[in-house]
Design a protein around this motif. Structure first.
Motif, PDB file in Angstrom:
ATOM      1  N   GLU A 109       0.974  -0.830  -0.090  1.00 22.50           N
ATOM      2  CA  GLU A 109      -0.423   0.080  -0.196  1.00 22.50           C
ATOM      3  C   GLU A 109       0.489   1.138  -0.132  1.00 22.50           C
TER       4      GLU A 109
ATOM      5  N   HIS B 107      -0.374  12.350 -11.961  1.00 17.74           N
ATOM      6  CA  HIS B 107       0.433  10.974 -11.346  1.00 17.74           C
ATOM      7  C   HIS B 107       1.450  10.481 -11.429  1.00 17.74           C
TER       8      HIS B 107
ATOM      9  N   SER C 192       3.921  11.869  -0.624  1.00 18.62           N
ATOM     10  CA  SER C 192       2.403  12.436  -0.296  1.00 18.62           C
ATOM     11  C   SER C 192       1.697  14.013  -0.763  1.00 18.62           C
TER      12      SER C 192
ATOM     13  N   SER D 140       0.027  12.926  -3.669  1.00 15.54           N
ATOM     14  CA  SER D 140      -0.881  12.147  -3.448  1.00 15.54           C
ATOM     15  C   SER D 140      -1.856  13.465  -2.881  1.00 15.54           C
ATOM     16  N   GLU D 141      -1.917  14.301  -2.575  1.00 13.32           N
ATOM     17  CA  GLU D 141      -2.730  15.104  -1.661  1.00 13.32           C
ATOM     18  C   GLU D 141      -2.834  16.499  -2.413  1.00 13.32           C
TER      19      GLU D 141
ATOM     20  N   ALA E  94      -6.118  14.863  -4.603  1.00 11.48           N
ATOM     21  CA  ALA E  94      -7.518  14.125  -4.100  1.00 11.48           C
ATOM     22  C   ALA E  94      -7.845  15.674  -4.385  1.00 11.48           C
TER      23      ALA E  94
ATOM     24  N   CYS F  44      -8.593  13.229  -8.339  1.00 17.30           N
ATOM     25  CA  CYS F  44      -7.524  11.395  -8.930  1.00 17.30           C
ATOM     26  C   CYS F  44      -6.193  10.569  -7.847  1.00 17.30           C
ATOM     27  N   CYS F  45      -6.805   9.490  -7.522  1.00 14.21           N
ATOM     28  CA  CYS F  45      -6.198   9.210  -6.931  1.00 14.21           C
ATOM     29  C   CYS F  45      -4.625   8.097  -7.314  1.00 14.21           C
ATOM     30  N   TYR F  46      -3.900   8.163  -6.458  1.00 20.39           N
ATOM     31  CA  TYR F  46      -2.447   6.867  -6.780  1.00 20.39           C
ATOM     32  C   TYR F  46      -2.734   5.762  -7.689  1.00 20.39           C
TER      33      TYR F  46
ATOM     34  N   ASP G 194      -5.131   6.100 -10.280  1.00 20.59           N
ATOM     35  CA  ASP G 194      -6.492   6.011 -11.460  1.00 20.59           C
ATOM     36  C   ASP G 194      -5.497   6.419 -12.879  1.00 20.59           C
TER      37      ASP G 194
END
Length: 269
Positions: free
Chosen positions: A15, A85, A128, A131-132, A135, A139-141, A143
């Motif tokens: 994860e 991404h 990090s 990723s923030e 969002a 979008c999320c890692y 996708d």
């Protein structure tokens, strides 16, 4: 836990956010026994054995051939998310390669492990931050599809630490020094100042990471009686390194420790 073993455990985490947190926890600032050279925190000669596939990763993103990754325009929300991404995927793989450099190669000076644990933690911060921001773009890692070129070279150099230092930090990661300013210019035109600020942090830190690769590559060449420039050409051919192409960020590469001879060779390209 002994730090090389902890690096292997972090590498095996699938994860992404959990892996990043584990890498951040390994930053040398949290381990004074590593910093001062005393205490049982790190055994450079420990014999470690990985069990299971490396690195740990989730089913997404879909990994495709680099030629299948479509160009991303930053001038739409979706295109900007896809572009960032791709950068996040690079940063996650950079965590993996730094952790791999720690656990895989025994018998190096304590400073080598300190350097690469710091790199892993800084790459985790970059992932990090991205990723923030992803969002905020919906979008999320995971996708978007991604390619695996950085880890592929990490795997190809698993049996040769000199090749690893030559061809991962100071070749593949150094390409990021060249690519970041043009990317920032396009993101600035698109009005995404937060992305530009995050890339400022990444570029600053990546200069240091490439410098670490340069330092340990030259240290290994000196130890083994090798000419760094001539041996680089041998390693690049042996491990099928990508051909370098400009334009090059000469200022950043100089700051990262490339010599005048190496800079002149880039100019010839």
């Amino acid at each position: 836990m002994e730090l090389r073993r902890a690096a292997l455990r972090a590498l095996q985490i699938a994860e992404p956010a959990e892996k990043a947190a584990a890498a951040l926890a390994l930053h040398p600032q949290h381990h004074p026994g590593l910093m001062d050279g005393h205490g049982p925190l790190l055994d450079p000669d420990a014999a470690l054995q990985a069990e299971g596939p490396l690195p740990g990763r989730t089913e997404r993103p879909l990994l495709v051939d680099p030629r299948e990754v479509q160009p991303r325009s930053p001038f739409t929300r979706e295109g900007r998310a896809a572009l960032l991404h791709a950068v996040a995927h690079i940063e996650l793989n950079a965590i993996n390669l730094a952790l791999d450099a720690v656990w895989r190669f025994a018998g190096m000076p304590r400073a080598y492990y300190r350097d690469w644990l710091r790199v892993a933690a800084e790459e985790a911060l970059h992932f990090s931050l991205l990723s923030e921001h992803l969002a905020t773009l919906g979008c999320c890692y995971g996708d978007h599809p991604a390619h695996d070129g950085l880890w592929a070279m990490t795997a190809r150099t698993a049996g040769d630490i000199t090749a690893r230092m030559a061809l991962v930090p100071r070749t593949l990661e150094a390409r990021g020094l060249d690519a970041t300013p043009p990317m920032q210019a396009r993101l600035r035109q698109a009005g995404d100042e937060r992305a530009v600020q995050i890339l400022d942090v990444i570029l600053r830190d990546e200069i240091g990471h490439v410098a670490i690769g340069n330092h340990w590559y030259r240290w290994l060449c000196e130890r083994d009686g090798l000419d760094p420039v001539a041996h680089y050409a041998v390693l690049a051919e042996r491990h099928r390194a990508p051909r370098l192409r400009g334009p090059f960020n000469i200022a950043a590469r100089s700051a990262a420790g490339f010599t005048d001879t190496e800079i002149a060779a880039l100019g010839a390209l």
